[in-house]
Design an enzyme around this catalytic site. Structure first.
Site, mmCIF file in Angstrom:
data_model
loop_
_atom_site.group_PDB
_atom_site.id
_atom_site.type_symbol
_atom_site.label_atom_id
_atom_site.label_comp_id
_atom_site.label_asym_id
_atom_site.label_seq_id
_atom_site.Cartn_x
_atom_site.Cartn_y
_atom_site.Cartn_z
ATOM 1 N N GLN A 11 -4.790 -1.762 9.821
ATOM 2 C CA GLN A 11 -4.682 -3.069 9.159
ATOM 3 C C GLN A 11 -5.241 -4.163 10.083
ATOM 4 O O GLN A 11 -4.839 -4.279 11.231
ATOM 5 C CB GLN A 11 -3.202 -3.356 8.840
ATOM 6 C CG GLN A 11 -2.963 -4.620 8.051
ATOM 7 C CD GLN A 11 -3.489 -4.554 6.623
ATOM 8 O OE1 GLN A 11 -3.383 -3.533 5.956
ATOM 9 N NE2 GLN A 11 -4.064 -5.648 6.154
ATOM 10 N N ASP A 57 -11.238 2.514 3.902
ATOM 11 C CA ASP A 57 -11.586 1.094 3.775
ATOM 12 C C ASP A 57 -13.099 0.897 3.713
ATOM 13 O O ASP A 57 -13.571 -0.208 3.443
ATOM 14 C CB ASP A 57 -11.030 0.318 4.979
ATOM 15 C CG ASP A 57 -9.842 -0.555 4.606
ATOM 16 O OD1 ASP A 57 -9.583 -0.701 3.391
ATOM 17 O OD2 ASP A 57 -9.184 -1.080 5.517
ATOM 18 N N LYS A 87 0.845 -1.201 0.000
ATOM 19 C CA LYS A 87 0.000 0.000 0.000
ATOM 20 C C LYS A 87 0.879 1.248 0.000
ATOM 21 O O LYS A 87 0.619 2.201 -0.729
ATOM 22 C CB LYS A 87 -0.915 0.005 1.245
ATOM 23 C CG LYS A 87 -2.053 -0.996 1.132
ATOM 24 C CD LYS A 87 -2.811 -1.172 2.437
ATOM 25 C CE LYS A 87 -3.794 -2.334 2.301
ATOM 26 N NZ LYS A 87 -4.442 -2.731 3.553
#
Ligand code: NAP
Length: 285
Positions: free
Chosen positions: A97, A120, A53
């Site tokens: 994460q 997200d 990422k």
């Protein structure tokens, strides 16, 4: 024989366009969109995802900040860092994460992230916005699935779309997005009866069950669009949820694993970060 829909190629194409949009954003505002990623613990797979990422972000000219916290970080410390990023004006997208170490609450983290920075798309505010047809941030893998279907040129409106899997991360948002595209959507899960018959009637089949090669040729309708979200490691190899060799004999379009949905996920994360930065810039005007 099916056309193989390359997520890698589509992702590269979209990233090329994004790079130009990021440069234009920076030209207009004097700063680049910024993404922060918080990683707790030392799960090797999570470290690989976060590195990817970061690299993708930097390649597009975005600001990237990764904070790695030790496994023994407390809930209070993690939430305090989320608050810090929520407040920072140079950070427009924030993700934590997952999975988190067991002593930390995923739910508490998602409740704390500012929905405007939730790139997200996992907060209740954003999943609720998607379900209500309101603007928000949509989770990355589901967005990638829709872009892959769109790239085939096959109309989604009016088609029978079947989604196998009902997780908050993939199945549910994919079904919502397909519904927004006016497909007639059926959601399947582990308690579904007659799964084979239902899948075999699908013009568009999205497999997100996490069972390697579960959907064999019998589950595929002639001429279908098959999007395989599944990724399972089997003897060191990455396998999808669809038995590719059989499915490609019947489908009109099919995504491979790897090289299908995977590359689209990070691309949509970058797109969400730019979108979040644009919206936050608008709000400050
Ligand atoms: P998940 O949370 O484990 O959900 C799996 C879903 O599949 C559940 O709804 C489950 O039903 C259903 N299911 C399991 N076995 C089934 C069966 N035999 N028949 C019908 N339905 C069944 O998984 P997820 O997070 O949604 O991820 C799904 C897959 O996508 C995994 O392989 C994951 O690694 C992959 N993935 C890939 C990407 C990417 O970027 N490529 C991103 C995210 C996920 P119940 O609800 O009844 O248990």
């Amino acid at each position: 024989m099916a056309v193989i829909v390359s997520g890698k190629a589509l992702a590269e194409q979209i990233r090329g366009q994004l790079k130009e949009k990021v440069a234009a954003f920076e030209g207009e505002h004097g700063y680049a969109p910024g993404l922060a990623v918080i990683l707790v613990g030392d799960d090797p797979a999570s470290h690989v995802y976060v590195n990817n990422k970061e690299k993708a972000c930097v390649a597009l000219g975005m600001k990237s900040e990764v904070r790695c916290l030790p496994r023994e970080t407390t809930q209070e410390e993690l939430l305090a860092l989320v608050d810090e990023y929520n407040a920072r004006e140079d950070i427009h997208g924030l993700l934590v994460q997952f999975p988190l170490p067991e002593h930390l609450s995923q739910k508490a983290v998602l409740e704390r992230i500012d929905p405007r920075k939730d790139v997200d798309g996992l907060t209740v505010a954003n999943s609720g916005a998607l379900a209500s047809g309101l603007p928000g941030l949509v989770s990355c893998t589901p967005r990638g699935v829709i872009e892959l279907i769109r790239s085939t040129g096959v109309q989604m409106a009016g088609k029978n779309a079947v989604v196998v899997g009902r997780s908050n991360l993939v199945g549910k948002p994919v079904a919502m997005l397909l519904l927004n595209e006016n497909a007639t959507v059926t959601m399947c899960h582990s308690k579904t009866q007659n799964l084979k018959e239902i899948c075999a009637g699908a013009d568009i089949l999205v497999a997100a069950l996490g069972r390697p090669e579960f959907l064999t040729g019998e589950y595929i309708k002639e001429g279908a669009v098959v999007i395989d979200v599944g990724t399972s490691r089997v003897e060191g190899k990455l396998k999808g949820d669809v038995k590719f060799d059989e499915a490609e004999q019947k489908a009109a379009f099919i995504t491979p694993v790897p090289g299908g949905v995977g590359p689209m996920t990070i691309t949509m994360l970058l797109d969400n970060t730019l979108l979040a930065a644009q919206r936050q810039a608008e709000e400050r005007k």
